[in-house]
Design a protein around this motif. Structure first.
Motif, PDB file in Angstrom:
ATOM      1  N   CYS A 216       0.852  -1.178   0.000  1.00  0.00           N
ATOM      2  CA  CYS A 216       0.000   0.000   0.000  1.00  0.00           C
ATOM      3  C   CYS A 216       0.895   1.237   0.000  1.00  0.00           C
ATOM      4  O   CYS A 216       1.869   1.301   0.757  1.00  0.00           O
ATOM      5  N   LEU A 217       0.582   2.204  -0.850  1.00  0.00           N
ATOM      6  CA  LEU A 217       1.387   3.406  -0.995  1.00  0.00           C
ATOM      7  C   LEU A 217       0.585   4.627  -0.568  1.00  0.00           C
ATOM      8  O   LEU A 217      -0.632   4.682  -0.749  1.00  0.00           O
ATOM      9  N   VAL A 218       1.304   5.615  -0.039  1.00  0.00           N
ATOM     10  CA  VAL A 218       0.702   6.897   0.355  1.00  0.00           C
ATOM     11  C   VAL A 218       1.236   7.975  -0.575  1.00  0.00           C
ATOM     12  O   VAL A 218       2.451   8.186  -0.658  1.00  0.00           O
ATOM     13  N   HIS A 219       0.334   8.650  -1.301  1.00  0.00           N
ATOM     14  CA  HIS A 219       0.674   9.760  -2.179  1.00  0.00           C
ATOM     15  C   HIS A 219       0.007  11.031  -1.668  1.00  0.00           C
ATOM     16  O   HIS A 219      -1.019  10.985  -0.980  1.00  0.00           O
ATOM     17  N   THR A 220       0.565  12.168  -2.059  1.00  0.00           N
ATOM     18  CA  THR A 220      -0.160  13.423  -1.920  1.00  0.00           C
ATOM     19  C   THR A 220      -1.092  13.565  -3.116  1.00  0.00           C
ATOM     20  O   THR A 220      -0.921  12.893  -4.131  1.00  0.00           O
ATOM     21  N   ILE A 221      -2.064  14.469  -3.008  1.00  0.00           N
ATOM     22  CA  ILE A 221      -2.992  14.658  -4.111  1.00  0.00           C
ATOM     23  C   ILE A 221      -2.338  15.393  -5.282  1.00  0.00           C
ATOM     24  O   ILE A 221      -2.948  15.529  -6.348  1.00  0.00           O
ATOM     25  N   THR A 222      -1.107  15.846  -5.096  1.00  0.00           N
ATOM     26  CA  THR A 222      -0.368  16.430  -6.213  1.00  0.00           C
ATOM     27  C   THR A 222       0.472  15.383  -6.940  1.00  0.00           C
ATOM     28  O   THR A 222       1.119  15.698  -7.934  1.00  0.00           O
ATOM     29  N   GLY A 223       0.467  14.136  -6.428  1.00  0.00           N
ATOM     30  CA  GLY A 223       1.152  13.050  -7.121  1.00  0.00           C
ATOM     31  C   GLY A 223       2.463  12.615  -6.524  1.00  0.00           C
ATOM     32  O   GLY A 223       3.106  11.701  -7.039  1.00  0.00           O
ATOM     33  N   ASP A 224       2.898  13.242  -5.432  1.00  0.00           N
ATOM     34  CA  ASP A 224       4.171  12.876  -4.804  1.00  0.00           C
ATOM     35  C   ASP A 224       4.005  11.606  -3.975  1.00  0.00           C
ATOM     36  O   ASP A 224       3.062  11.483  -3.189  1.00  0.00           O
ATOM     37  N   LEU A 225       4.929  10.665  -4.146  1.00  0.00           N
ATOM     38  CA  LEU A 225       4.935   9.433  -3.354  1.00  0.00           C
ATOM     39  C   LEU A 225       5.625   9.702  -2.030  1.00  0.00           C
ATOM     40  O   LEU A 225       6.789  10.107  -1.986  1.00  0.00           O
ATOM     41  N   LEU A 226       4.917   9.462  -0.926  1.00  0.00           N
ATOM     42  CA  LEU A 226       5.468   9.745   0.399  1.00  0.00           C
ATOM     43  C   LEU A 226       6.106   8.512   1.033  1.00  0.00           C
ATOM     44  O   LEU A 226       7.240   8.562   1.500  1.00  0.00           O
ATOM     45  N   ARG A 227       5.362   7.402   1.060  1.00  0.00           N
ATOM     46  CA  ARG A 227       5.871   6.221   1.766  1.00  0.00           C
ATOM     47  C   ARG A 227       5.025   4.998   1.428  1.00  0.00           C
ATOM     48  O   ARG A 227       3.961   5.117   0.806  1.00  0.00           O
ATOM     49  N   ALA A 228       5.517   3.859   1.846  1.00  0.00           N
ATOM     50  CA  ALA A 228       4.779   2.600   1.745  1.00  0.00           C
ATOM     51  C   ALA A 228       4.332   2.177   3.138  1.00  0.00           C
ATOM     52  O   ALA A 228       5.015   2.443   4.128  1.00  0.00           O
ATOM     53  N   LEU A 229       3.181   1.534   3.215  1.00  0.00           N
ATOM     54  CA  LEU A 229       2.662   0.985   4.472  1.00  0.00           C
ATOM     55  C   LEU A 229       2.880  -0.521   4.453  1.00  0.00           C
ATOM     56  O   LEU A 229       2.215  -1.239   3.714  1.00  0.00           O
ATOM     57  N   GLU A 230       3.815  -0.981   5.246  1.00  0.00           N
ATOM     58  CA  GLU A 230       4.182  -2.396   5.235  1.00  0.00           C
ATOM     59  C   GLU A 230       3.646  -3.087   6.473  1.00  0.00           C
ATOM     60  O   GLU A 230       4.003  -2.743   7.597  1.00  0.00           O
ATOM     61  N   GLY A 231       2.783  -4.088   6.253  1.00  0.00           N
ATOM     62  CA  GLY A 231       2.262  -4.881   7.347  1.00  0.00           C
ATOM     63  C   GLY A 231       3.171  -6.056   7.655  1.00  0.00           C
ATOM     64  O   GLY A 231       4.255  -6.194   7.067  1.00  0.00           O
ATOM     65  N   PRO A 232       2.767  -6.942   8.563  1.00  0.00           N
ATOM     66  CA  PRO A 232       3.539  -8.150   8.851  1.00  0.00           C
ATOM     67  C   PRO A 232       3.677  -9.031   7.607  1.00  0.00           C
ATOM     68  O   PRO A 232       2.976  -8.829   6.610  1.00  0.00           O
ATOM     69  N   ASP A 233       4.552 -10.009   7.686  1.00  0.00           N
ATOM     70  CA  ASP A 233       4.878 -10.834   6.515  1.00  0.00           C
ATOM     71  C   ASP A 233       3.662 -11.535   5.919  1.00  0.00           C
ATOM     72  O   ASP A 233       3.541 -11.662   4.704  1.00  0.00           O
ATOM     73  N   ASN A 234       2.747 -12.022   6.756  1.00  0.00           N
ATOM     74  CA  ASN A 234       1.601 -12.772   6.240  1.00  0.00           C
ATOM     75  C   ASN A 234       0.397 -11.871   5.930  1.00  0.00           C
ATOM     76  O   ASN A 234      -0.680 -12.356   5.615  1.00  0.00           O
ATOM     77  N   TYR A 235       0.578 -10.562   6.029  1.00  0.00           N
ATOM     78  CA  TYR A 235      -0.491  -9.617   5.698  1.00  0.00           C
ATOM     79  C   TYR A 235      -0.242  -9.103   4.284  1.00  0.00           C
ATOM     80  O   TYR A 235       0.493  -8.146   4.066  1.00  0.00           O
ATOM     81  N   GLN A 236      -0.869  -9.788   3.333  1.00  0.00           N
ATOM     82  CA  GLN A 236      -0.645  -9.492   1.927  1.00  0.00           C
ATOM     83  C   GLN A 236      -1.972  -9.341   1.195  1.00  0.00           C
ATOM     84  O   GLN A 236      -3.024  -9.694   1.710  1.00  0.00           O
ATOM     85  N   CYS A 237      -1.918  -8.800   0.003  1.00  0.00           N
ATOM     86  CA  CYS A 237      -3.079  -8.619  -0.868  1.00  0.00           C
ATOM     87  C   CYS A 237      -4.132  -7.712  -0.231  1.00  0.00           C
ATOM     88  O   CYS A 237      -5.181  -8.175   0.240  1.00  0.00           O
ATOM     89  N   PRO A 238      -3.891  -6.399  -0.185  1.00  0.00           N
ATOM     90  CA  PRO A 238      -4.891  -5.466   0.370  1.00  0.00           C
ATOM     91  C   PRO A 238      -6.173  -5.480  -0.455  1.00  0.00           C
ATOM     92  O   PRO A 238      -6.126  -5.534  -1.682  1.00  0.00           O
ATOM     93  N   ARG A 239      -7.311  -5.430   0.253  1.00  0.00           N
ATOM     94  CA  ARG A 239      -8.598  -5.497  -0.432  1.00  0.00           C
ATOM     95  C   ARG A 239      -9.520  -4.326  -0.095  1.00  0.00           C
ATOM     96  O   ARG A 239     -10.477  -4.066  -0.802  1.00  0.00           O
TER      97      ARG A 239
END
Length: 305
Positions: A216-239
């Motif tokens: 999961c990625l966090v952007h500003t509404i102007t298009g700048d990439l700020l950071r990634a949200l990394e969960g635990p190893d078995n927390y995959q495939c965001p829905r």
């Protein structure tokens, strides 16, 4: 009360815009077969002293099923029949309802567009192009005065586009003379896979999106990439993603796994639920308590298959 819709297709999207100042306060539902219903909401029920309150209204139920759907007298007006890409799974992310309940935005079409339909007549009012592949998800921000808001579209081309919805002209874009060719406000990149879900918060100026089998990625509404949200190893495939104006983000992953992040990327809490198709409110409250967040300042996530 319980509403049972006369359709064998599961309800996959629910939007409740019930503020008293709206012309049509309603709960809009959409099924997997893209049959939608505009169910009128009666704001004055049980509110003694409220403007327009009467004893007659006090006996009414709080919500009235869409008569066109209930009586099957004009349900063709409520059916979106335009062809979608056969590989698209119809989910809640395929639909957005404007804050005044007058328009429904739908994605997943084979021609790489997403489209705007009138909820009153069911007619197509606008087709928006911008992606290089099928549009897989849509989201809208909270609305400004007048109904203006941001719309975000995610696609199999691994990008997101930020659009502006004009509440005055009821179109994507702020120029009614150029409604056929609106331009996105920003292009958001960083994913290397199909975008599966997205949430946008205009108050914070943030867009949070999840790739089908990625981060999961966090952007500003102007298009700048700020950071990634990394969960635990078995927390995959965001829905499913929900972000609050206080800056907290709840992400639902496959197999009933949830994470609560701050917008700075810190993992505040995590939990798993046994049933992957239903989430009780108490579970979300439990998650809030574990992250020391007040439960009554945040949205509750409801998942429907």
């Amino acid at each position: 009360m319980v509403l049972k819709f006369p359709s064998n297709s599961p309800v996959t999207h629910v939007a409740a815009n019930t503020l008293p100042h709206l012309t049509i306060p309603a709960v809009v539902t959409v099924t997997c077969s893209r049959l939608f219903a505009v169910n009128r909401w009666h704001n004055t029920v049980g509110l003694r002293g409220a403007p327009g309150y009467s004893l007659e209204q006090a006996h009414h139920l709080p919500i009235e099923m869409d008569t066109l759907v209930a009586n099957n007298t004009g349900s063709n007006k409520r059916q979106i029949t335009d062809l979608v890409d056969q590989s698209i799974q119809i989910t809640t992310h395929c639909f957005v309802v404007t804050a005044d309940n007058r328009y429904i935005l739908v994605c997943g079409f084979w021609d790489k567009s997403f489209r705007v339909y009138s909820s009153e007549t069911g007619k197509l009012t606008q087709i928006i192009f911008g992606h290089w592949d099928v549009v897989t998800c849509l989201a809208r921000s909270e609305s400004y005065i007048g109904g203006d808001c941001y719309i975000v579209s995610g696609s199999r081309d691994a990008t997101l586009l930020l659009w502006y919805w004009s509440g005055r002209h009821h179109i994507i874009g702020d120029n009614p003379n150029n409604g056929d060719y609106p331009a996105p406000r920003a292009v958001l990149t960083g994913h290397d896979q199909e975008v599966a879900c997205v949430s946008v918060c205009a108050e914070l100026g943030l867009v949070i999106s999840g790739a089908k089998e990625g981060l999961c990625l966090v952007h500003t509404i102007t298009g700048d990439l700020l950071r990634a949200l990394e969960g635990p190893d078995n927390y995959q495939c965001p829905r499913l993603i929900s972000v609050s104006s206080e800056g907290h983000c709840i992400i639902c992953y496959e197999r009933g796994r949830f994470c609560n992040f701050s917008i700075n990327g810190k993992l505040l809490a995590q939990m798993e639920v046994n049933d992957t198709t239903r989430v009780k409110k108490v579970d979300i409250v439990h998650l809030m308590k574990h992250s020391r967040i007040s439960s009554n300042t945040h949205k509750v996530i409801y998942i429907c298959r």
